[in-house]
Design a protein around this motif. Structure first.
Motif, PDB file in Angstrom:
ATOM      1  N   GLU A   1      87.893  28.597  33.178  1.00 21.72           N
ATOM      2  CA  GLU A   1      87.785  27.924  31.875  1.00 21.72           C
ATOM      3  C   GLU A   1      86.591  28.505  31.125  1.00 21.72           C
ATOM      4  OE1 GLU A   1      89.548  25.332  30.154  1.00 21.72           O
ATOM      5  OE2 GLU A   1      88.138  26.199  28.726  1.00 21.72           O
ATOM      6  N   LEU A   2      86.877  29.152  29.978  1.00 18.93           N
ATOM      7  CA  LEU A   2      85.798  29.843  29.271  1.00 18.93           C
ATOM      8  C   LEU A   2      85.489  29.217  27.923  1.00 18.93           C
ATOM      9  CD1 LEU A   2      86.958  33.521  29.939  1.00 18.93           C
ATOM     10  CD2 LEU A   2      85.215  32.257  31.191  1.00 18.93           C
ATOM     11  N   ASP A   3      86.326  28.287  27.480  1.00 24.09           N
ATOM     12  CA  ASP A   3      86.135  27.754  26.136  1.00 24.09           C
ATOM     13  C   ASP A   3      85.215  26.536  26.108  1.00 24.09           C
ATOM     14  OD1 ASP A   3      87.711  29.694  24.978  1.00 24.09           O
ATOM     15  OD2 ASP A   3      89.549  28.573  25.398  1.00 24.09           O
TER      16      ASP A   3
ATOM     17  N   GLY B   1      93.251  35.684  25.664  1.00 25.39           N
ATOM     18  CA  GLY B   1      93.825  35.070  24.474  1.00 25.39           C
ATOM     19  C   GLY B   1      94.533  36.001  23.520  1.00 25.39           C
TER      20      GLY B   1
ATOM     21  N   SER C   1      86.105  38.495  27.646  1.00 28.92           N
ATOM     22  CA  SER C   1      86.946  37.796  28.613  1.00 28.92           C
ATOM     23  C   SER C   1      87.921  36.855  27.905  1.00 28.92           C
ATOM     24  CB  SER C   1      86.098  36.978  29.589  1.00 28.92           C
ATOM     25  OG  SER C   1      85.076  37.768  30.119  1.00 28.92           O
ATOM     26  N   ARG C   2      87.422  36.174  26.869  1.00 25.72           N
ATOM     27  CA  ARG C   2      88.304  35.277  26.103  1.00 25.72           C
ATOM     28  C   ARG C   2      89.393  36.077  25.415  1.00 25.72           C
ATOM     29  NH1 ARG C   2      84.130  31.438  22.866  1.00 25.72           N
ATOM     30  NH2 ARG C   2      83.675  29.949  24.516  1.00 25.72           N
TER      31      ARG C   2
ATOM     32  N   THR D   1      78.379  29.870  22.232  1.00 28.51           N
ATOM     33  CA  THR D   1      78.675  31.297  22.156  1.00 28.51           C
ATOM     34  C   THR D   1      77.474  32.091  21.676  1.00 28.51           C
ATOM     35  OG1 THR D   1      79.597  30.884  19.984  1.00 28.51           O
ATOM     36  CG2 THR D   1      81.165  31.155  21.791  1.00 28.51           C
TER      37      THR D   1
END
Lengths: 202, 242
Positions: B149-151, B199, B194-195, B162
């Motif tokens: 989970e990166l968000d 995504g 990575s996102r 960020t």
């Protein structure tokens, strides 16, 4: 449940650990050994202990050898300037059978295998580099298997052996003698075409 | 129906007996299949050369009673010639194959995994981007449903910061924000890359040149992959050595 006497079971277990010998084969060999005369069985036992005691690795090329240095390395008739790099001692025998090669060998004792986690550090590559630096070698022939592991090893070697004055060659790959073009795969046939040569007038 | 045809990628091979090979195939239709290739190690073999790890092939297999099928015919779909003559490409290919072999379940059709693997092998053949292994691992984890989970922060659920980077806590399943704390520092750039990989920004991510950011993402992805597999990925060690 009837079981074998302990020594028989031990023999079967020991044989079963040999490569390619399953439990049934182990049992068959064990019973054969129990049936043959003592002399035959002792001969086998002696052959194993002798081989284990007397055979080690050559300190120069890491081939199997009876003494410190193997017969090929200690042969003065051999071309000192050419080195053939192979994966295993049995590859030395295969190259020797061709009677085409008069130089000496270096046995890596394996090949770079990503999927098994075998890297250059586990092979005799440091020793190879030391030999190339110390001896009067002008050509290194990379004679590893033409499969993925052998190719990876060959690519790595060609990189680390980039020394001025040293030519690094790779054995050719192509069609087997007596084979059919129709069944050849594109990779092999492609390489055979790449490595084609002029037909000499007979 | 004991004979069947399928499209497959060879994941790995083992020697068997004198001249045979056991091959692990990821088939488009049949999933991961283990099969015996009789005589594949002989120089005159009809299909030995086509059954090397990483090959994309069309195979005909015979399904016997046992666990292992038998290979009866093999043809190349793509032979990835450049990959076979480049050590870096070979290492990257091996790292993908090893992970896929671990993740795929026997005889469980996984067409998306198959397409993803073939796609990645083509990218390696064409351009060999430095981030291919890392990006593939992240995608693979997402396919498995265990992408980190990166968000949002896994601690408090607030959007992860960020601006100045976050803290990576893979054992918790993602990133921690600064105020929750705990974990390894991850730069804002690496987080963004990575996102992007997860995504829809994969193409751009793969175009990045080798640098500290790609190294960071690679390390993140491999750590997450190894944590998911609960074992070390051997090919990566060789990748570092060579």
């Amino acid at each position: 449940m009837a079981t074998y006497a302990a020594p028989v079971q031990d023999l079967i277990d020991a044989l079963g650990r040999l490569p390619g010998v399953g439990p049934k084969s182990a049992q068959r060999i064990a019973f054969y050994l129990l049936k043959v005369d003592d002399e035959e069985a002792t001969k086998l036992a002696r052959a194993i202990t002798e081989a284990k005691a007397r055979i080690g690795f050559c300190t120069v090329c890491f081939n199997l050898s009876e003494g410190e240095v193997c017969t090929i390395c200690s042969d003065p008739e051999r071309d000192q300037s050419v080195l053939c790099v192979v994966e295993e001692p049995r590859d030395v025998v295969a190259v020797e059978r061709t009677r085409e090669f008069k130089g000496r060998y270096h046995v890596l004792q394996g090949a770079i295998d990503h999927l098994q986690g075998v890297g250059p550090d586990q092979l005799r590559i440091k020793e190879l580099l030391a030999r190339v630096g110390a001896e009067q070698i002008t050509e290194v022939i990379i004679c590893t298997n033409p499969n993925l592991e052998g190719e990876a090893t060959s690519l790595y070697l060609s990189r680390v052996l980039a020394v001025p004055g040293l030519s690094v060659t790779r054995i050719a790959s192509g069609l087997p003698v007596g084979g059919d073009l129709e069944y050849a795969d594109e990779l092999t046939l492609g390489r055979a075409l790449e490595g084609r040569r002029v037909v000499e007038n007979g | 129906m004991s004979l069947y045809r399928d499209e497959a990628v060879v994941l790995r091979t083992w020697k068997l007996g004198e001249a045979d090979r056991i091959v692990v195939l990821l088939c488009r239709g049949a999933g991961k299949v283990r099969a015996v290739a009789k005589g594949a190690r002989k120089t005159g073999s009809r299909f030995g050369a086509r059954l090397e790890p990483g090959a994309h092939v069309q195979v005909q297999l015979y399904k016997g009673r046992g666990e292992l099928d038998t290979v009866t015919q093999v043809e190349h779909v793509e032979s990835f010639k450049v990959t076979r003559t480049d050590l870096s490409r070979m290492s990257h290919t091996a790292s993908l194959l090893e992970a896929v072999d671990q993740v795929a379940q026997d005889r469980e059709p996984q067409p998306r995994l198959f397409s993803m693997l073939v796609g990645a092998l083509r990218v390696i053949e064409e351009s060999d981007p430095p981030l291919i292994t890392g990006a593939f691992y992240l995608k693979l984890l997402a396919l498995e449903g265990v992408a980190p989970e990166l968000d949002v922060c896994v601690g408090c659920g607030e959007p992860a910061d960020t601006g100045e980077g976050v803290l990576l806590a893979l054992e918790a399943g993602g990133v921690h924000c600064r105020s929750c704390g705990g974990g390894r520092r991850l730069s804002a750039e690496a987080l963004a890359v990575s996102r992007a990989v997860l995504g829809g920004g994969l193409t751009a991510a793969l175009e990045l040149p080798q640098g500290p950011v790609t190294a960071e993402v690679h390390s993140l992805a491999t750590t997450a992959m190894e944590a998911h597999l609960e074992r070390r990925i051997r090919s990566l060690r060789v990748l570092d050595e060579t």
